[in-house]
Scaffold this active site. Sequence first.
Site, PDB file in Angstrom:
ATOM      1  N   LYS A  32       0.808  -1.234   0.000  1.00  0.00           N
ATOM      2  CA  LYS A  32       0.000   0.000   0.000  1.00  0.00           C
ATOM      3  C   LYS A  32       0.836   1.277   0.000  1.00  0.00           C
ATOM      4  CE  LYS A  32      -0.543   0.095   4.997  1.00  0.00           C
ATOM      5  NZ  LYS A  32      -1.385   0.030   6.143  1.00  0.00           N
ATOM      6  N   GLY A  37       8.990  -1.837   2.401  1.00  0.00           N
ATOM      7  CA  GLY A  37       8.370  -1.745   3.728  1.00  0.00           C
ATOM      8  C   GLY A  37       9.087  -0.783   4.659  1.00  0.00           C
ATOM      9  N   LYS A  48      20.613   3.703   8.935  1.00  0.00           N
ATOM     10  CA  LYS A  48      22.045   3.395   8.785  1.00  0.00           C
ATOM     11  C   LYS A  48      22.761   4.426   7.924  1.00  0.00           C
ATOM     12  CE  LYS A  48      20.859   0.957  11.281  1.00  0.00           C
ATOM     13  NZ  LYS A  48      19.629   0.406  11.832  1.00  0.00           N
ATOM     14  N   GLY A 140       3.587  -6.584   8.546  1.00  0.00           N
ATOM     15  CA  GLY A 140       4.563  -5.867   9.361  1.00  0.00           C
ATOM     16  C   GLY A 140       4.055  -5.295  10.663  1.00  0.00           C
ATOM     17  N   GLY A 180      12.136   6.307  25.280  1.00  0.00           N
ATOM     18  CA  GLY A 180      12.472   4.908  24.994  1.00  0.00           C
ATOM     19  C   GLY A 180      13.933   4.756  24.623  1.00  0.00           C
ATOM     20  N   GLY A 185      15.618   4.200  19.574  1.00  0.00           N
ATOM     21  CA  GLY A 185      15.866   5.437  20.313  1.00  0.00           C
ATOM     22  C   GLY A 185      17.356   5.764  20.387  1.00  0.00           C
ATOM     23  N   VAL A 237       7.269   8.459  31.720  1.00  0.00           N
ATOM     24  CA  VAL A 237       6.635   9.621  31.100  1.00  0.00           C
ATOM     25  C   VAL A 237       5.153   9.624  31.475  1.00  0.00           C
ATOM     26  CG1 VAL A 237       6.035  10.744  28.915  1.00  0.00           C
ATOM     27  CG2 VAL A 237       8.304   9.725  29.218  1.00  0.00           C
ATOM     28  N   GLY A 266       8.626   0.978  21.176  1.00  0.00           N
ATOM     29  CA  GLY A 266       8.377  -0.370  20.674  1.00  0.00           C
ATOM     30  C   GLY A 266       7.429  -0.365  19.492  1.00  0.00           C
ATOM     31  N   HIS A 439      44.499 -12.266  10.228  1.00  0.00           N
ATOM     32  CA  HIS A 439      45.198 -11.365  11.148  1.00  0.00           C
ATOM     33  C   HIS A 439      45.721 -10.158  10.383  1.00  0.00           C
ATOM     34  CE1 HIS A 439      47.718 -10.020  14.461  1.00  0.00           C
ATOM     35  NE2 HIS A 439      48.676  -9.839  13.557  1.00  0.00           N
TER      36      HIS A 439
HETATM   37  C1  LIG Z   1      13.903   3.028  12.787  1.00  0.00           C
HETATM   38  C2  LIG Z   1      13.990   1.536  12.588  1.00  0.00           C
HETATM   39  C3  LIG Z   1      15.229   0.954  12.386  1.00  0.00           C
HETATM   40  C4  LIG Z   1      15.315  -0.406  12.172  1.00  0.00           C
HETATM   41  N1  LIG Z   1      16.538  -0.950  11.982  1.00  0.00           N
HETATM   42  C5  LIG Z   1      16.662  -2.276  11.789  1.00  0.00           C
HETATM   43  C6  LIG Z   1      17.932  -2.840  11.560  1.00  0.00           C
HETATM   44  O1  LIG Z   1      18.952  -2.149  11.520  1.00  0.00           O
HETATM   45  N2  LIG Z   1      18.005  -4.182  11.358  1.00  0.00           N
HETATM   46  C7  LIG Z   1      16.880  -4.967  11.386  1.00  0.00           C
HETATM   47  O2  LIG Z   1      16.991  -6.168  11.213  1.00  0.00           O
HETATM   48  N3  LIG Z   1      15.666  -4.450  11.604  1.00  0.00           N
HETATM   49  C8  LIG Z   1      15.532  -3.128  11.801  1.00  0.00           C
HETATM   50  N4  LIG Z   1      14.290  -2.597  11.991  1.00  0.00           N
HETATM   51  C9  LIG Z   1      13.116  -3.498  11.980  1.00  0.00           C
HETATM   52  C10 LIG Z   1      12.711  -3.830  10.542  1.00  0.00           C
HETATM   53  O3  LIG Z   1      12.443  -2.637   9.851  1.00  0.00           O
HETATM   54  C11 LIG Z   1      11.510  -4.735  10.540  1.00  0.00           C
HETATM   55  O4  LIG Z   1      11.787  -5.879  11.304  1.00  0.00           O
HETATM   56  C12 LIG Z   1      11.143  -5.178   9.131  1.00  0.00           C
HETATM   57  O5  LIG Z   1      10.844  -4.083   8.323  1.00  0.00           O
HETATM   58  C13 LIG Z   1       9.958  -6.146   9.167  1.00  0.00           C
HETATM   59  O6  LIG Z   1       9.633  -6.517   7.878  1.00  0.00           O
HETATM   60  P1  LIG Z   1       8.152  -6.959   7.511  1.00  0.00           P
HETATM   61  O7  LIG Z   1       8.184  -7.324   6.068  1.00  0.00           O
HETATM   62  O8  LIG Z   1       7.664  -7.942   8.463  1.00  0.00           O
HETATM   63  O9  LIG Z   1       7.247  -5.670   7.725  1.00  0.00           O
HETATM   64  P2  LIG Z   1       7.312  -4.173   7.220  1.00  0.00           P
HETATM   65  O10 LIG Z   1       8.670  -3.779   6.830  1.00  0.00           O
HETATM   66  O11 LIG Z   1       6.578  -3.416   8.255  1.00  0.00           O
HETATM   67  O12 LIG Z   1       6.451  -4.213   5.889  1.00  0.00           O
HETATM   68  C14 LIG Z   1       5.090  -4.456   5.884  1.00  0.00           C
HETATM   69  C15 LIG Z   1       4.496  -3.787   4.666  1.00  0.00           C
HETATM   70  O13 LIG Z   1       3.150  -4.178   4.528  1.00  0.00           O
HETATM   71  C16 LIG Z   1       2.407  -3.092   3.990  1.00  0.00           C
HETATM   72  N5  LIG Z   1       0.996  -3.337   4.299  1.00  0.00           N
HETATM   73  C17 LIG Z   1       0.438  -3.485   5.517  1.00  0.00           C
HETATM   74  N6  LIG Z   1      -0.875  -3.753   5.405  1.00  0.00           N
HETATM   75  C18 LIG Z   1      -1.139  -3.796   4.077  1.00  0.00           C
HETATM   76  C19 LIG Z   1      -2.312  -4.035   3.328  1.00  0.00           C
HETATM   77  N7  LIG Z   1      -3.477  -4.330   3.918  1.00  0.00           N
HETATM   78  N8  LIG Z   1      -2.249  -3.977   1.977  1.00  0.00           N
HETATM   79  C20 LIG Z   1      -1.063  -3.676   1.358  1.00  0.00           C
HETATM   80  N9  LIG Z   1       0.073  -3.463   2.027  1.00  0.00           N
HETATM   81  C21 LIG Z   1       0.035  -3.518   3.370  1.00  0.00           C
HETATM   82  C22 LIG Z   1       3.019  -1.884   4.689  1.00  0.00           C
HETATM   83  O14 LIG Z   1       2.796  -0.707   3.941  1.00  0.00           O
HETATM   84  C23 LIG Z   1       4.493  -2.276   4.748  1.00  0.00           C
HETATM   85  O15 LIG Z   1       5.218  -1.736   3.658  1.00  0.00           O
HETATM   86  C24 LIG Z   1      14.155  -1.221  12.176  1.00  0.00           C
HETATM   87  C25 LIG Z   1      12.897  -0.639  12.372  1.00  0.00           C
HETATM   88  C26 LIG Z   1      12.812   0.730  12.569  1.00  0.00           C
HETATM   89  C27 LIG Z   1      11.466   1.324  12.767  1.00  0.00           C
END
Ligand SMILES: Cc1cc2nc3c(=O)[nH]c(=O)nc-3n(C[C@H](O)[C@H](O)[C@H](O)COP(=O)(O)OP(=O)(O)OC[C@H]3O[C@@H](n4cnc5c(N)ncnc54)[C@H](O)[C@@H]3O)c2cc1C
Length: 453
Positions: A32, A37, A48, A140, A180, A185, A237, A266, A439
């Site tokens: 969407k 994601g 990063k 996600g 957090g 954070g 908080v 979280g 090394h």
């Molecule tokens: C600031 C930040 C830093 C991070 N850094 C790291 C890191 O360094 N290393 C690491 O391993 N993890 C990191 N993470 C966590 C990581 O981003 C997530 O674990 C990962 O993105 C999960 O992938 P996912 O595919 O499960 O979900 P998501 O990446 O959340 O993707 C889910 C997708 O589904 C779509 N969606 C949802 N509902 C619908 C629907 N009904 N129809 C169509 N599309 C839909 C959403 O738009 C989204 O794009 C970080 C997270 C954040 C917030």
Amino acid sequence: MFDLIVIGGGPAGYVAAERAGHAGLKVLLFEKRSLGGVCLNEGCIPSKALLNSAKIYEKAIHGSDYGVEIEGARIDHAKVMKRKAKVVDMLVGGVGAKMKKHKVTVVKEVATIVERNADGFVVEAAGENYVAKQLLIATGSVPVVPGIPGLKESVEAGYTLTNREILDLMEVPDKLTVIGGGVIGLEMASYYVAAGSDVTVIEMLDHIAGQTDTEIGLILKKSLEKKGIKFMLESKVTAVNNGAVTYEKAGEVVTLEGDKVLLSIGRRAFTESLGLDKIGVETVRGTVPTDALGRTNISGVYAAGDVNGKSMLAHTAYREAEVCVNTILNKKDYMRYNAIPGVIYTYPEVASVGETEATATQKGFDIKTVQLPMIYSGRYVAETEKGEGIVKIVVDAKYDRIIGVHMIGSYVSEMIYGAGLMIETELRIDDIKELVFPHPTVSEVIREALFEL
Ligand SMILES: Cc1cc2nc3c(=O)[nH]c(=O)nc-3n(C[C@H](O)[C@H](O)[C@H](O)COP(=O)(O)OP(=O)(O)OC[C@H]3O[C@@H](n4cnc5c(N)ncnc54)[C@H](O)[C@@H]3O)c2cc1C
């Protein structure tokens, strides 16, 4: 008619679509917002990119320690953001190219599950129905926004930001309050303090960095404090008023004025309005429970990534997605969670895999631990002035094998997969001692530590 419909184009969804398409399945992927994601657009990758600029800045301001005199080093935030956007665009484009390569149909709309009929699972998007024999939920997660008085209003007014907005912030706030002290954070606090913000992190627990090894958490805190980040621990908080955050610490109520607030307490699985109930998929507090094969309670429906609430990391999402596809393809595979690395990309970095002393003891392991300072590595000493890095190894004394490795220092994010490999393949200490490490590298300190056992 498709073989597989994937809902969500993040790490779980796009990897599943890619692997299934590669295996010859007819795949439809719904996203969407933007392919990639949270990870590619508003998580792992943009953070990063920012942190790399902070690291270069840190190296520049301490250049003198290494005989490199650099004057006037500063972060040009606008340039950093521009570069971040370029990096994100490139990687999102790469995901699109992979979908094309593997003949995945991509529909950029919100998908809603309608029903299960004789043909399969029916999913609706933008007024059209699509049908597939199998369904993968990869929707996600989203940030947790608790019911703290004033918080919702502060978010709406643009004072309180989540990961999405802070990674797009075009101006460096003079005063940033981070609610957090977990991974997100700490990473954002690290960038913004380098960019010039006065940063305070408020954390409810008595330590930062969540489940990280206690000692490593303390070293990290000390080192972030040296960079100027202030920590308010054991602080709850209680209210937010625009940019002002009120918290309680040991019975005392304090209000911290500020320009922006980052909410990073979280994330929670996202399944709202998805229609899982239409086909009877069980949810527990919004998550979709799965077994080790990625199956939900409904035959033909799988879930991977943050939505199952298990690990909330991109690399876990990748692997879970692969397990789901292999299950669909009748290939023997299952998900193991005992050797999933976790990294905090601050400077210095923290990396861990497997059990900490605390979790191993809780689980009843008979453990031995060994700890070495990183200065046992020639490369670390050659490259690091005043470094406080350590490696800590947790060993299952019964079988004489590694069950946990925890590190703080340079390159640890790149070293940790090796430790994961040792745990996953159940190498014995004597086996590892027979391996030859290059090394001089910082990784040698892992091998060296084993001789201290
Ligand atoms: C600031 C930040 C830093 C991070 N850094 C790291 C890191 O360094 N290393 C690491 O391993 N993890 C990191 N993470 C966590 C990581 O981003 C997530 O674990 C990962 O993105 C999960 O992938 P996912 O595919 O499960 O979900 P998501 O990446 O959340 O993707 C889910 C997708 O589904 C779509 N969606 C949802 N509902 C619908 C629907 N009904 N129809 C169509 N599309 C839909 C959403 O738009 C989204 O794009 C970080 C997270 C954040 C917030």
